[in-house]
Enzyme design. Sequence first.
Site, PDB file in Angstrom:
ATOM      1  N   ASP A  31      -6.601   1.174   0.966  1.00  0.00           N
ATOM      2  CA  ASP A  31      -6.888   1.203   2.246  1.00  0.00           C
ATOM      3  C   ASP A  31      -8.302   0.450   2.951  1.00  0.00           C
ATOM      4  O   ASP A  31      -8.920   0.304   2.249  1.00  0.00           O
ATOM      5  CB  ASP A  31      -6.297   2.643   2.903  1.00  0.00           C
ATOM      6  CG  ASP A  31      -7.551   3.649   2.773  1.00  0.00           C
ATOM      7  OD1 ASP A  31      -8.476   3.335   1.780  1.00  0.00           O
ATOM      8  OD2 ASP A  31      -7.406   4.818   3.039  1.00  0.00           O
ATOM      9  N   LYS A  84       0.659  -1.108   0.003  1.00  0.00           N
ATOM     10  CA  LYS A  84      -0.064  -0.040  -0.167  1.00  0.00           C
ATOM     11  C   LYS A  84       1.110   1.343   0.216  1.00  0.00           C
ATOM     12  O   LYS A  84       0.586   2.357  -0.853  1.00  0.00           O
ATOM     13  CB  LYS A  84      -0.933  -0.019   1.386  1.00  0.00           C
ATOM     14  CG  LYS A  84      -1.973   1.204   1.169  1.00  0.00           C
ATOM     15  CD  LYS A  84      -2.770   1.278   2.438  1.00  0.00           C
ATOM     16  CE  LYS A  84      -1.881   2.071   3.531  1.00  0.00           C
ATOM     17  NZ  LYS A  84      -2.953   2.380   4.582  1.00  0.00           N
TER      18      LYS A  84
END
Length: 206
Positions: free
Chosen positions: A133, A115
Amino acid sequence: MREAFRRLEETNPNPEGELHHTNAYTLVVAVALSAQATDAGVNRATKDLFKIADTPQKMLDLGEEGLIEHIKTIGLFRNKAKNVIKLSRILVDEYGGEVPSSRAALQSLPGVGRKTANVVLNMWWKFPAQAVDTHIFRLGNRSGLAVGKDVEAVERAIEDNVPAEYQQHAHHWMILHGRYICVARKPKCPVCPIRDLCAYEEKTLG
């Protein structure tokens, strides 16, 4: 899908991430610090930090204890401080103090997962990378825009299904929409610009 992102673009033509940074290095650090913390909390902690440590070498000069003094209001600050110092050392020793533009190289840095790497690739290098997320995971599955059992499946769904012209900003539009409109407990369906395109059956009325 195209109409949904057309509307999201219409409401926010130039979406931006909310983590403050001044260069690729401070972006890496800010995103690494943001794990299990709010962007606002990270921004408060890094406001003074980045004035004195905006390069890997300056961060090494500050040292782990000096870094802790700046970020001790952030969750998991001791472990994060260790990782920031370690990744700074690697950047100095192996990359001449520069942040690499490769996902594999970024992910090899301590404290930098997929991420974080995708955020840096997207925000700094302008690659159409999708950083998933909790907001994007919730929004993608709830709305039907990007369905997947885990974050990597949602990431692939965005890459596969979002029209090419919206790929660059897709994750920002989705993060901001999930953070402020399609919130976890009571989504603000009456003010949602894509409510008629959304697959969520339990829409709120007010």
